[in-house]
Design a protein around this motif. Structure first.
Motif, PDB file in Angstrom:
ATOM      1  N   TYR A  95       0.846  -1.185   0.000  1.00 54.52           N
ATOM      2  CA  TYR A  95       0.000   0.000   0.000  1.00 54.52           C
ATOM      3  C   TYR A  95       0.880   1.233   0.000  1.00 54.52           C
ATOM      4  N   GLY A  96       0.837   1.980  -1.075  1.00 57.55           N
ATOM      5  CA  GLY A  96       1.620   3.220  -1.148  1.00 57.55           C
ATOM      6  C   GLY A  96       3.104   3.005  -0.997  1.00 57.55           C
ATOM      7  N   GLY A  97       3.617   1.905  -1.544  1.00 57.81           N
ATOM      8  CA  GLY A  97       5.057   1.654  -1.481  1.00 57.81           C
ATOM      9  C   GLY A  97       5.529   0.886  -0.256  1.00 57.81           C
ATOM     10  N   ARG A  98       4.634   0.583   0.676  1.00 52.96           N
ATOM     11  CA  ARG A  98       4.986  -0.191   1.882  1.00 52.96           C
ATOM     12  C   ARG A  98       4.278  -1.537   1.839  1.00 52.96           C
ATOM     13  N   THR A  99       4.941  -2.608   2.247  1.00 51.89           N
ATOM     14  CA  THR A  99       4.291  -3.911   2.342  1.00 51.89           C
ATOM     15  C   THR A  99       3.866  -4.116   3.790  1.00 51.89           C
ATOM     16  N   ILE A 100       2.578  -4.436   3.962  1.00 53.46           N
ATOM     17  CA  ILE A 100       1.988  -4.567   5.304  1.00 53.46           C
ATOM     18  C   ILE A 100       1.361  -5.949   5.425  1.00 53.46           C
ATOM     19  N   SER A 101       1.729  -6.678   6.462  1.00 50.89           N
ATOM     20  CA  SER A 101       1.065  -7.949   6.770  1.00 50.89           C
ATOM     21  C   SER A 101      -0.170  -7.635   7.588  1.00 50.89           C
ATOM     22  N   LEU A 102      -1.327  -8.074   7.116  1.00 51.29           N
ATOM     23  CA  LEU A 102      -2.566  -7.782   7.833  1.00 51.29           C
ATOM     24  C   LEU A 102      -2.588  -8.511   9.171  1.00 51.29           C
ATOM     25  N   SER A 103      -2.957  -7.792  10.215  1.00 48.88           N
ATOM     26  CA  SER A 103      -3.003  -8.382  11.558  1.00 48.88           C
ATOM     27  C   SER A 103      -4.200  -9.311  11.681  1.00 48.88           C
ATOM     28  N   ARG A 104      -4.113 -10.256  12.573  1.00 54.49           N
ATOM     29  CA  ARG A 104      -5.196 -11.223  12.800  1.00 54.49           C
ATOM     30  C   ARG A 104      -6.421 -10.570  13.443  1.00 54.49           C
ATOM     31  N   SER A 105      -6.240  -9.419  14.075  1.00 55.91           N
ATOM     32  CA  SER A 105      -7.312  -8.777  14.840  1.00 55.91           C
ATOM     33  C   SER A 105      -8.455  -8.232  13.986  1.00 55.91           C
ATOM     34  N   GLY A 106      -8.180  -7.943  12.720  1.00 54.54           N
ATOM     35  CA  GLY A 106      -9.199  -7.347  11.863  1.00 54.54           C
ATOM     36  C   GLY A 106      -9.109  -5.834  11.771  1.00 54.54           C
ATOM     37  N   GLU A 107      -8.060  -5.252  12.318  1.00 57.93           N
ATOM     38  CA  GLU A 107      -7.808  -3.804  12.247  1.00 57.93           C
ATOM     39  C   GLU A 107      -6.344  -3.596  11.870  1.00 57.93           C
ATOM     40  N   GLN A 108      -6.095  -2.712  10.890  1.00 63.39           N
ATOM     41  CA  GLN A 108      -4.721  -2.462  10.472  1.00 63.39           C
ATOM     42  C   GLN A 108      -4.560  -1.029   9.997  1.00 63.39           C
ATOM     43  N   GLU A 109      -3.590  -0.320  10.546  1.00 66.83           N
ATOM     44  CA  GLU A 109      -3.261   1.012  10.028  1.00 66.83           C
ATOM     45  C   GLU A 109      -2.465   0.823   8.745  1.00 66.83           C
ATOM     46  N   LEU A 110      -2.898   1.509   7.695  1.00 71.37           N
ATOM     47  CA  LEU A 110      -2.233   1.385   6.401  1.00 71.37           C
ATOM     48  C   LEU A 110      -1.262   2.528   6.137  1.00 71.37           C
ATOM     49  N   ARG A 111      -1.627   3.706   6.585  1.00 73.49           N
ATOM     50  CA  ARG A 111      -0.772   4.869   6.317  1.00 73.49           C
ATOM     51  C   ARG A 111      -1.020   5.956   7.329  1.00 73.49           C
ATOM     52  N   ARG A 112       0.035   6.692   7.634  1.00 72.92           N
ATOM     53  CA  ARG A 112      -0.038   7.859   8.509  1.00 72.92           C
ATOM     54  C   ARG A 112       0.641   9.008   7.787  1.00 72.92           C
ATOM     55  N   SER A 113      -0.081  10.129   7.674  1.00 70.75           N
ATOM     56  CA  SER A 113       0.469  11.319   7.031  1.00 70.75           C
ATOM     57  C   SER A 113       0.566  12.423   8.078  1.00 70.75           C
ATOM     58  N   TYR A 123      -2.437   0.060  -4.544  1.00 69.62           N
ATOM     59  CA  TYR A 123      -2.249  -1.092  -3.661  1.00 69.62           C
ATOM     60  C   TYR A 123      -2.271  -2.375  -4.477  1.00 69.62           C
ATOM     61  N   GLN A 124      -1.672  -3.426  -3.880  1.00 71.48           N
ATOM     62  CA  GLN A 124      -1.703  -4.755  -4.490  1.00 71.48           C
ATOM     63  C   GLN A 124      -1.554  -5.794  -3.377  1.00 71.48           C
ATOM     64  N   PHE A 125      -2.405  -6.807  -3.419  1.00 67.18           N
ATOM     65  CA  PHE A 125      -2.325  -7.888  -2.436  1.00 67.18           C
ATOM     66  C   PHE A 125      -1.236  -8.876  -2.849  1.00 67.18           C
ATOM     67  N   GLU A 126      -0.518  -9.356  -1.843  1.00 62.08           N
ATOM     68  CA  GLU A 126       0.552 -10.336  -2.037  1.00 62.08           C
ATOM     69  C   GLU A 126       0.408 -11.420  -0.971  1.00 62.08           C
ATOM     70  N   GLU A 127       0.927 -12.575  -1.234  1.00 68.60           N
ATOM     71  CA  GLU A 127       0.932 -13.683  -0.263  1.00 68.60           C
ATOM     72  C   GLU A 127      -0.414 -13.842   0.443  1.00 68.60           C
ATOM     73  N   VAL A 128      -1.438 -14.094  -0.315  1.00 66.18           N
ATOM     74  CA  VAL A 128      -2.782 -14.248   0.238  1.00 66.18           C
ATOM     75  C   VAL A 128      -3.089 -15.729   0.386  1.00 66.18           C
ATOM     76  N   ASP A 129      -3.404 -16.147   1.607  1.00 69.55           N
ATOM     77  CA  ASP A 129      -3.795 -17.528   1.902  1.00 69.55           C
ATOM     78  C   ASP A 129      -4.982 -17.450   2.861  1.00 69.55           C
ATOM     79  N   LEU A 130      -6.194 -17.550   2.318  1.00 70.82           N
ATOM     80  CA  LEU A 130      -7.413 -17.354   3.097  1.00 70.82           C
ATOM     81  C   LEU A 130      -8.365 -18.542   2.933  1.00 70.82           C
TER      82      LEU A 130
END
Length: 143
Positions: A95-113, A123-130
């Motif tokens: 997302y915006g040049g940063r790779t973020i692993s989604l947390s198990r909790s269901g809440e994730q900060e993607l960017r702070r300006s 954005y682009q999803f990578e390593e998705v196993d659901l």
């Protein structure tokens, strides 16, 4: 004729009186004794919004873009909300040049300006196993 002289004399008297008043007012303004100062202020309400180009659905290689807009002078955060991940599930998101692993909790900060801005973020999803589909709901909050 007398009447014309009276009107001229009266007009001359008013003209002299008006000139005297204007000169007196200008002299007082120059001395700082007269004049007005106006102070104008305005308040702009904080407005923020985040708008994805489509549904943000986690799938291997799925890509898209998001428009982030916020006029908060202190900046803002963009976060994702989604269903909690099971122990065996994972997904990461570029997302915006940063790779973020989604947390198990269901809440994730993607960017702070740290400043107000309007920009488009890819954005682009990578390593998705659901086990089940995963849809992200994006939120923006001023700081």
């Amino acid at each position: 004729m007398t009447r014309n002289r009276s009107i001229r004399a009266l007009a001359l008297t008013f003209g002299v009186a008006a000139t005297t008043l204007l000169a007196t007012g200008a002299a007082q303004a120059a001395d700082g004794q007269a004049g007005s100062t106006y102070r104008l202020t305005a308040t702009v309400p904080v407005a923020c919004w985040v708008r994805p180009a489509g549904t943000v659905l986690a799938a291997e290689g799925r890509a898209g873009s998001v428009v982030e807009a916020c006029n908060s002078p202190g900046g803002f955060t963009v976060s994702a909300s989604y269903r909690p991940l099971a122990a065996n599930e994972k997904a990461s998101l570029a997302y915006g040049g940063r790779t973020i692993s989604l947390s198990r909790s269901g809440e994730q900060e993607l960017r702070r300006s740290n400043m107000a801005t309007i920009r488009t973020v890819d954005y682009q999803f990578e390593e998705v196993d659901l086990d089940e589909p995963l849809v992200l709901s994006l939120m923006i909050q001023p700081i």
